[in-house]
Design a protein around this motif. Structure first.
Motif, PDB file in Angstrom:
ATOM      1  N   PRO A   1      63.831  19.485  19.462  1.00  0.00           N
ATOM      2  CA  PRO A   1      65.000  18.909  20.474  1.00  0.00           C
ATOM      3  C   PRO A   1      65.146  17.835  21.519  1.00  0.00           C
ATOM      4  N   TYR A   2      63.750  17.239  21.776  1.00  0.00           N
ATOM      5  CA  TYR A   2      63.336  16.191  22.412  1.00  0.00           C
ATOM      6  C   TYR A   2      63.999  14.977  21.943  1.00  0.00           C
ATOM      7  N   PHE A   3      64.200  15.021  20.566  1.00  0.00           N
ATOM      8  CA  PHE A   3      64.585  13.812  19.855  1.00  0.00           C
ATOM      9  C   PHE A   3      66.007  13.982  19.114  1.00  0.00           C
TER      10      PHE A   3
ATOM     11  N   LYS B   1      69.374  16.294  18.844  1.00  0.00           N
ATOM     12  CA  LYS B   1      70.309  16.987  19.673  1.00  0.00           C
ATOM     13  C   LYS B   1      71.199  17.866  19.041  1.00  0.00           C
ATOM     14  N   GLN B   2      71.915  18.702  19.516  1.00  0.00           N
ATOM     15  CA  GLN B   2      72.887  19.787  19.052  1.00  0.00           C
ATOM     16  C   GLN B   2      73.424  19.264  17.820  1.00  0.00           C
ATOM     17  N   ASP B   3      74.409  18.270  17.759  1.00  0.00           N
ATOM     18  CA  ASP B   3      75.255  17.881  16.887  1.00  0.00           C
ATOM     19  C   ASP B   3      74.350  16.966  15.536  1.00  0.00           C
ATOM     20  N   TYR B   4      73.273  16.646  16.029  1.00  0.00           N
ATOM     21  CA  TYR B   4      72.314  16.082  15.100  1.00  0.00           C
ATOM     22  C   TYR B   4      71.921  17.110  14.044  1.00  0.00           C
ATOM     23  N   ILE B   5      71.327  18.207  14.744  1.00  0.00           N
ATOM     24  CA  ILE B   5      70.794  19.396  13.857  1.00  0.00           C
ATOM     25  C   ILE B   5      71.879  20.009  13.153  1.00  0.00           C
TER      26      ILE B   5
ATOM     27  N   ASP C   1      63.621  26.684  27.905  1.00  0.00           N
ATOM     28  CA  ASP C   1      65.069  27.632  27.570  1.00  0.00           C
ATOM     29  C   ASP C   1      66.266  26.516  27.147  1.00  0.00           C
ATOM     30  N   ALA C   2      65.757  25.507  27.693  1.00  0.00           N
ATOM     31  CA  ALA C   2      67.170  24.398  27.661  1.00  0.00           C
ATOM     32  C   ALA C   2      66.876  24.033  26.123  1.00  0.00           C
ATOM     33  N   ASN C   3      65.893  23.513  25.832  1.00  0.00           N
ATOM     34  CA  ASN C   3      65.284  22.989  24.339  1.00  0.00           C
ATOM     35  C   ASN C   3      65.696  24.188  23.208  1.00  0.00           C
ATOM     36  N   LYS C   4      65.301  25.418  23.525  1.00  0.00           N
ATOM     37  CA  LYS C   4      65.624  26.678  22.906  1.00  0.00           C
ATOM     38  C   LYS C   4      67.065  26.796  22.446  1.00  0.00           C
TER      39      LYS C   4
ATOM     40  N   ALA D   1      73.172  25.143  17.951  1.00  0.00           N
ATOM     41  CA  ALA D   1      73.435  24.341  16.441  1.00  0.00           C
ATOM     42  C   ALA D   1      73.153  25.318  15.398  1.00  0.00           C
ATOM     43  N   MET D   2      72.182  26.187  15.295  1.00  0.00           N
ATOM     44  CA  MET D   2      72.199  26.928  14.303  1.00  0.00           C
ATOM     45  C   MET D   2      73.241  27.981  14.108  1.00  0.00           C
ATOM     46  N   GLN D   3      73.625  28.570  15.185  1.00  0.00           N
ATOM     47  CA  GLN D   3      74.731  29.569  15.428  1.00  0.00           C
ATOM     48  C   GLN D   3      76.007  28.988  14.985  1.00  0.00           C
ATOM     49  N   LYS D   4      76.149  27.728  14.912  1.00  0.00           N
ATOM     50  CA  LYS D   4      77.326  27.010  14.492  1.00  0.00           C
ATOM     51  C   LYS D   4      77.169  27.051  12.842  1.00  0.00           C
ATOM     52  N   VAL D   5      75.861  27.126  12.130  1.00  0.00           N
ATOM     53  CA  VAL D   5      75.850  27.207  10.731  1.00  0.00           C
ATOM     54  C   VAL D   5      75.694  28.459  10.232  1.00  0.00           C
TER      55      VAL D   5
END
Length: 283
Positions: free
Chosen positions: A33-35, A37-41, A71-74, A80-84
């Motif tokens: 998640p440092y590289f 972000k949510q939409d990309y994942i 916590d922010a990165n988690k 992202a995963m919850q949307k999938v």
């Protein structure tokens, strides 16, 4: 159904355990998640998960990922995963904990990651008791693939690489100095770009032995000097390692560890099989 995943910065290894208890393995790219972000994942998961997998049928997801130490990165990864995996309970934790559980189970000890990036810790059998921050791609990650790759790229660009090896590098990758600068400073995931060249060194290590050993020993010495020796009574523990770099160059890692009077324990390329067994033992 549950799925367990170990995610590095380059690749994620997944294992689905279906209703019949069958294990189904597959891979996607890594989601640090440092590289990423949510939409990309989210988009990557939708396009790279196996067609045979119905994400809506999963009950639980256990994801251990590089960069998932805050916590922010988690939350970036979990959202992202919850949307999938819309009906699943999502559990996100650090890949270092996955390595501890795969290497040591419920036993205390020292664990490290030597892959695209680097991480180390003392593990108390339940959680991470002490972690010295490796500071990531820009400021640290000594001994990692990105660290080794940066050395190779710098030697190539400066003309310090042995001539025959430099020619092989150009023949394989066809990169100019401008191309390298562009990939590092302008394109996404520069850590993954740099780490990709550690395989080149592995492929040529028996041809250019002196150069390869110098690069690897320098990287692993920095790994010890900047990280390992700063743990209390470090050499009372065995060196247990997960990751492609540690595994691929385990012969040199053992040589360097011996110089620091540290015994070598378990060295594995990927934690996924041992991690799955750990989770199954807890159910």
């Amino acid at each position: 159904m549950i799925v367990i995943a170990d995610g590095g910065s380059t690749k994620t290894n997944w294992c689905l355990i279906n209703e019949a208890g069958r294990k189904i393995h597959f891979n996607t790219e890594g989601y640090n998640p440092y590289f990423a972000k949510q939409d990309y994942i989210e988009n990557s998961l939708r396009t790279t998960l196996p067609d045979s997998l119905d994400p809506s049928k999963l009950d639980e997801v256990y994801y251990y990922g590089a960069g998932c130490s805050t916590d922010a990165n988690k939350k970036i990864v979990a959202d992202a995963m919850q949307k999938v995996f819309v009906n699943a309970k999502i559990n996100v934790d650090h890949d270092l904990l996955a390595s501890c559980r795969a290497l040591l189970g419920d036993e205390p000890g020292f664990a490290a990651i030597l892959g695209t990036g680097t991480n180390t810790c003392l593990y108390d059998g339940k959680g991470i008791a002490l972690n010295i921050d490796s500071l990531g791609y820009f400021l640290g990650d000594e001994g990692s693939g990105s660290n080794i790759g940066k050395r190779l790229l710098a030697d190539y660009m400066k003309g310090f690489m042995p001539k025959g090896l430099s020619e092989s590098f150009f023949n394989i990758y066809g990169l100019s100095n401008e191309d390298i600068f562009d990939n590092i400073y302008n394109k996404p995931l520069p850590n993954r770009f740099c780490a990709s060249f550690s395989k080149f060194l592995y492929d040529f290590k028996t041809v250019y032995t002196d150069y390869a050993e110098d690069v690897i020993d320098t990287a692993f010495t920095a790994f010890f000097e900047k990280l390992v020796i700063h743990y209390p009574n470090y050499n009372k523990h065995l060196l247990n390692v997960v990751g492609s770099v540690g595994y691929s160059f385990r012969d040199r890692l053992s040589v360097v560890a011996d110089k620091y009077e540290m015994g070598v324990g378990k060295i594995i390329r990927s934690p996924i099989d041992d991690l799955v067994e750990y989770h199954l033992s807890k159910r």
